[in-house]
Design a protein around this motif. Sequence first.
Motif, PDB file in Angstrom:
ATOM      1  N   PHE A 182       0.695  -1.233  -0.206  1.00 62.02           N
ATOM      2  CA  PHE A 182       0.157  -0.003  -0.141  1.00 62.02           C
ATOM      3  C   PHE A 182       0.859   1.204  -0.132  1.00 62.02           C
ATOM      4  O   PHE A 182       0.660   2.174   0.783  1.00 62.02           O
ATOM      5  N   CYS A 196      10.261  -4.633   9.520  1.00 58.96           N
ATOM      6  CA  CYS A 196       9.992  -3.549   9.146  1.00 58.96           C
ATOM      7  C   CYS A 196      11.152  -2.689   8.696  1.00 58.96           C
ATOM      8  O   CYS A 196      11.984  -2.445   9.503  1.00 58.96           O
ATOM      9  N   PRO A 197      11.265  -2.015   7.465  1.00 58.00           N
ATOM     10  CA  PRO A 197      12.298  -1.231   6.952  1.00 58.00           C
ATOM     11  C   PRO A 197      12.422   0.065   7.565  1.00 58.00           C
ATOM     12  O   PRO A 197      13.665   0.537   7.696  1.00 58.00           O
ATOM     13  N   LYS A 249       4.566   5.640  14.234  1.00 57.76           N
ATOM     14  CA  LYS A 249       4.950   5.757  12.788  1.00 57.76           C
ATOM     15  C   LYS A 249       3.766   6.994  12.277  1.00 57.76           C
ATOM     16  O   LYS A 249       4.079   7.444  11.094  1.00 57.76           O
ATOM     17  N   CYS A 259       6.102   4.891   8.052  1.00 61.91           N
ATOM     18  CA  CYS A 259       5.855   3.507   7.194  1.00 61.91           C
ATOM     19  C   CYS A 259       5.841   3.967   5.852  1.00 61.91           C
ATOM     20  O   CYS A 259       5.531   5.046   5.226  1.00 61.91           O
ATOM     21  N   VAL A 260       6.225   2.799   4.879  1.00 58.02           N
ATOM     22  CA  VAL A 260       6.439   3.024   3.622  1.00 58.02           C
ATOM     23  C   VAL A 260       5.554   2.132   2.733  1.00 58.02           C
ATOM     24  O   VAL A 260       5.365   2.109   1.686  1.00 58.02           O
ATOM     25  N   CYS A 319       5.216  -1.258   2.746  1.00 58.12           N
ATOM     26  CA  CYS A 319       5.681  -2.491   2.240  1.00 58.12           C
ATOM     27  C   CYS A 319       4.880  -3.648   2.424  1.00 58.12           C
ATOM     28  O   CYS A 319       5.020  -4.686   1.702  1.00 58.12           O
ATOM     29  N   GLY A 320       3.989  -3.764   3.436  1.00 57.57           N
ATOM     30  CA  GLY A 320       2.973  -4.751   3.707  1.00 57.57           C
ATOM     31  C   GLY A 320       3.657  -6.002   4.465  1.00 57.57           C
ATOM     32  O   GLY A 320       3.223  -6.939   4.658  1.00 57.57           O
ATOM     33  N   CYS A 332       4.793  -6.575   7.692  1.00 58.57           N
ATOM     34  CA  CYS A 332       4.179  -6.990   8.871  1.00 58.57           C
ATOM     35  C   CYS A 332       2.886  -7.213   8.653  1.00 58.57           C
ATOM     36  O   CYS A 332       2.313  -8.206   9.364  1.00 58.57           O
TER      37      CYS A 332
HETATM   38  S1  SF4 Z   1       3.798  -1.944   6.103  1.00 61.15           S
HETATM   39 FE1  SF4 Z   1       4.680  -2.579   8.104  1.00 61.15          FE
HETATM   40  S2  SF4 Z   1       6.584  -3.467   7.964  1.00 61.15           S
HETATM   41 FE2  SF4 Z   1       6.180  -1.986   5.853  1.00 61.15          FE
HETATM   42  S3  SF4 Z   1       6.952  -0.266   6.530  1.00 61.15           S
HETATM   43 FE3  SF4 Z   1       4.759   0.120   7.187  1.00 61.15          FE
HETATM   44  S4  SF4 Z   1       4.761  -0.702   9.287  1.00 61.15           S
HETATM   45 FE4  SF4 Z   1       6.734  -1.222   8.559  1.00 61.15          FE
END
Ligand code: SF4
Lengths: 355, 316
Positions: free
Chosen positions: A149, A252-253, A307, A321-322, A324-325, A327
């Motif tokens: 997302f 998580c990045p 976050k 949060c970027v 990446c999905g 988590c």
């Molecule tokens: S989706 Fe989850 S793992 Fe990915 S950046 Fe956001 S919090 Fe971190």
Amino acid sequence: MTDKVLSKKQMGSFVEKILEQKDVFAPIMQDKSLVWGAVTSADDMIWDFTNTDLSPKDAFFPQSECLMHCTGCNDHDGETPQGSIFQAEPLLARERVLFNVRPCDARAFWLLDQIFCQDELTHDVYWADKRAKTTLVGLACNDPCSTCFCTSMQCGPHHEEGLDILLVDVGDAFLVRVLTIKGESLAASLPEADQDSVQRAVGCKEHAEKTLAPGPCTDHLASSDVLSLFNAPFWEKVAASCLNCGTCTFCCPTCHCFDIQDEIQGEVSRRVRNWDSCMSWLFTQHASGHNPHNTKMDRVRQRFMHKFSYIPTRRKGAFGCVGCGRCVRLCPVNIDVREVVRLMDDFAANMPIPS
Amino acid sequence: MQERTQKIRETARELLGQGKVDCVLGYTQGSIPMRARPFFATTPDEVDQLCWTGFCTGNLAKLLIGRTDRVAIVAQGCVSRNIVGLIQEGQVVRDHVVVIGVPCLGMLEYRKIEARLPGKDVHEVLEVGDNVTVSGPGFEEVIPRNFIKRDNCTTCMHRNPVISDVLVAEAVDETAGGDLEKVAAPWESFDAAKRWEAFNATFSTCIRCYSCRDACPLCYCHVCFVDESQPQWCGKTQDAADVDTFHILRAFHCAGRCTDCGACESACPMGIKMRRMTSKIEKDVRKLYGYEPGMDVNAKPPMTVFQPNDPEDFVK
Ligand code: SF4
Ligand code: SF4
Ligand code: SF4
Ligand code: SF4
């Protein structure tokens, strides 16, 4: 900067040339899992993947990193006694290239740069050294997976922030989007891109953005009142099934909490920095016995507030949060960050404006 | 599966409606395919969110620990044994829980499904009888259930709940048919050096997230030994000595208590097979003491009792 092109057939020699001067890392297969690892030729590299289970943050922020060490008290370096005085660790000896970094992970490095290196006094030399000596070659996502997302998180499948080069798979070749001086020197030998490749890359980007499932709305988060969000009524419910394991933060990045340990054995000692997690009660346990994050709910709330409220408040609206999905896929009890963001944003949208 | 889900909902509605329990602890559909999420239903309106699928791979007994309200808990064979264990160990009061027992067909491993369908995006999984139909954009695959079960479920010895107040299906065959002895067999054939090597290889990718510990219903110490800080008992680095200390001690703390529920392996983000350790210990306890954990509320777990005729000298 100009766009270049690299045919897939030439990837082997391109990587070989880089290997003469630099170490190369990329997602590779090891024991049937896709992990970040050292590459000895382009044949090791995997091109058809969604993303690795763990983010590549370990390349700059290793899970365990010795920050300094000291040797026995009688050790001498010529005239000067060296013992019992902390010595810095050696810096990175050889430059590196990280290949096939996903745009979300690169955006995370962009964010972490601002946290590890804030100003003169807050400047992590080990982070900065590795970042300066590493070139990041991204691989655009043409087929994002259903847990991605990124477009909701100020990022996107072809996002360029944090990267030196972005590769876009346009069929039999990669469009090489050169983004920085470091990228320019790496791509110096490549021919300029033809219009056809440029056009195809635009098409790939549009397609990728279209296939992403609609993510949570975040419009009200950055301007929301921190304390009201902190006291929102839904946190107990969000936390109910959480195990307080650290999986979500370790994969998580952007998560970057750490613990520093001094270890002494005889006359030799070292200071080691290890990943830690806000999900662990010990992380915030004070020596006095007080713990500001005393319950499971406190800890779960900390993860999401950090976050989506604290970081944006401090970093000009940037989310921690970027999208990446990772988590979402790895949480053993399926706590889905997208649902929590929805709850937070809905709450913020209906929040009375603080007077 | 559908019938089990229906019966769980019916039972939950009744229990909550009659005020017999304060909440029903079960699973609800996950936010993505091939996942289920632990779920507390507290009102009859919420019971339709409960479900039962092959992806209910956690161990709900874990979430029972420390609760003071009256809980109805959905439990298959292994989880019911962990509830028994928690009662034996004084962590759960039998009269405070209603066990909604699920005769178990074996839980599924999403990683095994993904490995069979490289590059495919699974959207739906339908479990009917002995087969599982997995589908997504442009594909539909029928896979025999046995091929994609979790490892521990293929050698399960007690698929029917050992305690239950309501059963949501007819009893199934008690065992899964796999050879439990085989799980520990490789370790037994290794000499010490080879064992050490295999042990280190097993845990070489561990990131010490402690999911295995946190998913496990045996782990309820107020302060886990790895979290002891005054003084600190265990190093925090990624050095093999520190990682191995955690795993060796964790496994030993499970001796005579582990039900082989597999929640630890299901929770691990790195796909580590830590049952290689606990299975060997499980076998030793079974062979040396004739004891299977969690079968009888009144039994005395072997690691907690002393017998005057113990063959070992050191306890005398
Ligand atoms: S989706 Fe989850 S793992 Fe990915 S950046 Fe956001 S919090 Fe971190
Ligand atoms: S991975 Fe899931 S269960 Fe573990 S701490 Fe994070 S949210 Fe909680
Ligand atoms: S050690 Fe693993 S298999 Fe044994 S009871 Fe705990 S979670 Fe279940
Ligand atoms: S869950 Fe896996 S990675 Fe996490 S501590 Fe346990 S074995 Fe290590």
